[in-house]
Motif scaffolding. Structure first.
Motif, short mmCIF file in Angstrom:
data_model
loop_
_atom_site.label_atom_id
_atom_site.label_comp_id
_atom_site.label_asym_id
_atom_site.label_seq_id
_atom_site.Cartn_x
_atom_site.Cartn_y
_atom_site.Cartn_z
N LEU A 193 0.78 -1.23 0.00
CA LEU A 193 0.00 0.00 0.00
C LEU A 193 0.81 1.28 0.00
N THR A 194 2.04 1.25 0.52
CA THR A 194 2.76 2.52 0.64
C THR A 194 3.04 3.21 -0.70
N PRO A 195 3.35 2.48 -1.80
CA PRO A 195 3.52 3.22 -3.07
C PRO A 195 2.27 3.98 -3.48
N GLY A 196 1.09 3.36 -3.30
CA GLY A 196 -0.16 4.06 -3.60
C GLY A 196 -0.41 5.22 -2.66
N MET A 197 -0.05 5.05 -1.38
CA MET A 197 -0.21 6.14 -0.41
C MET A 197 0.66 7.33 -0.79
N ALA A 198 1.90 7.04 -1.26
CA ALA A 198 2.79 8.14 -1.67
C ALA A 198 2.22 8.88 -2.87
N ARG A 199 1.65 8.14 -3.82
CA ARG A 199 1.03 8.80 -4.98
C ARG A 199 -0.17 9.62 -4.56
N LEU A 200 -0.97 9.09 -3.62
CA LEU A 200 -2.15 9.81 -3.15
C LEU A 200 -1.75 11.09 -2.42
N GLN A 201 -0.64 11.05 -1.68
CA GLN A 201 -0.18 12.23 -0.96
C GLN A 201 0.33 13.31 -1.93
N SER A 202 1.02 12.90 -2.99
CA SER A 202 1.62 13.87 -3.91
C SER A 202 0.67 14.34 -5.00
N ASP A 203 -0.42 13.62 -5.23
CA ASP A 203 -1.33 13.97 -6.34
C ASP A 203 -1.91 15.38 -6.24
N PRO A 204 -2.40 15.84 -5.05
CA PRO A 204 -2.93 17.22 -5.00
C PRO A 204 -1.88 18.27 -5.37
#
Length: 431
Positions: free
Chosen positions: A196-207
């Motif tokens: 999950l952490t790669p997706g969490m990192a993308r979700l954090q940086s997307d905005p």
């Protein structure tokens, strides 16, 4: 035309047979991705904490503005907002493609509050100080929880009786079976980290990537300035390439051909009185002619490698990997041929990247990935070397950046100390 290949080259004259990824390769790639994601989430937590403090300051300013006091200090938090947004763009550029900044917002309070860039930055501030901070906290806590629970059987006997056993704050351990159950929970945390952490990192940086980049409503003067700089870089690269070709022809092939002409003249004068000496001169002339021909072929390959026309991009990249001193894995999936100039740029970018890896990285393995999708060609060159590459330093990276700028492409380099180094290049796949 479809070009798809997966090959391993150990360095040599020909490419090695096709080889599938091993479990070790997949595990190492997964661990590397999770480690990068945790580091990215932790760096995002840093800016998220600052965003939360700034949001509190802006809220206090807005409330006190009702009585007029906040209007006096409003410019200061607005400047802080723009500075924090710029810091976030720099952070995102270290972990992926560069986020192009919009035109600087106006400095006067009324104009700044009406500016679309300020509105997007405020939207990002709200998202990052809440969701971004929460994801950052999870990114920092998950490794701690995983280590704590996985290692529990090593120290549980030294803990006081009736002490909470798990990191979740429930349960206690009285037997080895209880301790092993806690360790299984730690394994579950590790699985969450890997998955999950790669997706969490993308979700954090997307905005930040969506809201802090130059939007469609930005003044076109920014784009004009960018294209002007791109055109200047392309012209400089073209002039440099012409000088290289001229120097190669003048210092190499031309000198060889002059030597051939001199030797042939001398042999013609000697053929009657000294046939043996004339034969020696003809042999030297033939050798010089063959050397000149080889140099001309080298210059021609430097302009547009024939292998691109003969074997396509997949075959050309496989040839580069086979000639590299560092073992390389090739993964190319480009459903359609790109424009010849784009393929040539991709070829030279990978060639320069592999040269840098062989000279400076100390890597044991490298991976070249090429994907064609949505009208873009995306190249990714990764190595497991010592890292620490400077995106702004070195003539090799400068040359790569100029070639990419000529096609209005983008480049991203991540190279933390200790590696891995990842070079990502995007090119429009024009026809």
């Amino acid at each position: 035309m479809t070009a798809s290949t997966r090959e391993t080259a150990e360095g040599g004259a020909t490419a090695a047979p096709v080889q599938r990824e091993t479990f070790k390769d997949i595990a190492l790639r997964t661990l590397s991705a999770a480690g990068r994601a945790i580091a990215q989430l932790a760096s995002g937590l840093n800016t998220a904490v600052l965003a939360a403090l700034l949001l509190l300051w802006l809220t206090l300013t807005a409330v006190t503005s009702l009585v007029g006091v906040g209007l006096l200090m409003a410019p200061a938090p607005l400047r802080g907002l723009h500075a924090l947004a710029a810091r976030e763009r720099d952070r995102l550029a270290r972990w992926g493609p560069e986020v192009v900044a919009p035109e600087p917002p106006p400095t006067r309070l009324r104009a700044a509050l009406a500016d679309p860039t300020t509105h997007r930055e405020l939207h990002w501030l709200l998202r990052h100080s809440t969701i971004g901070a929460l994801l950052g906290v999870f990114g920092v806590l998950l490794p701690i929880l995983a280590i704590r629970d996985t290692a529990f059987p090593l120290y549980w006997t030294f803990m006081p009786a009736n002490t909470t056993a798990t990191s979740l704050g429930v349960g206690s351990a009285h037997t080895w079976a209880d301790a092993l159950a806690v360790a299984l929970l730690g394994v579950g945390w590790i699985a969450i980290i890997l998955g999950l952490t790669p997706g969490m990192a993308r979700l954090q940086s997307d905005p930040g990537r969506r809201l802090l980049a130059a939007g469609p409503d930005v003044d076109l003067s920014l784009r004009v300035a960018e294209l002007t700089a791109t055109r200047a870089a392309a012209l400089d690269a073209h002039a440099t390439e012409l000088r290289r070709i001229e120097r190669s022809l003048h210092d190499g092939a031309q000198n060889r051909l002059v030597s051939v002409a001199v030797l042939l003249g001398a042999a013609r004068r000697m053929v009657a009185r000294d046939p043996a000496g004339a034969d020696e001169l003809l042999e030297r002339a033939q050798s010089a002619a063959e050397t000149a021909l080889a140099e001309l072929r080298t210059v021609a390959r430097g302009i547009l490698p024939p292998v691109l026309a003969d074997r396509g991009l997949a075959g050309a990249l496989s040839g580069l990997a086979a000639d590299c001193a560092v073992p390389c894995r090739i993964d190319v999936d480009v459903p359609a041929r790109c424009a010849a100039s784009v393929e040539a740029t991709a070829y030279f970018v990978v060639a320069e990247a592999l040269t840098n890896i062989a000279k400076h990285s100390g890597a044991r393995h490298a991976t070249i990935t090429a994907r064609g999708n949505g009208g873009r060609l995306v190249l990714r060159v990764e190595d497991d070397g010592r890292g620490g590459a400077d995106a702004e330093g070195g003539s090799g990276l400068t040359g790569i950046r100029r070639r990419i700028a000529a096609h209005d492409g983008d480049l991203a380099l991540t190279s933390p100390p200790g590696g891995p180094t990842v070079l990502t290049v995007g090119l429009p796949c024009g026809t």
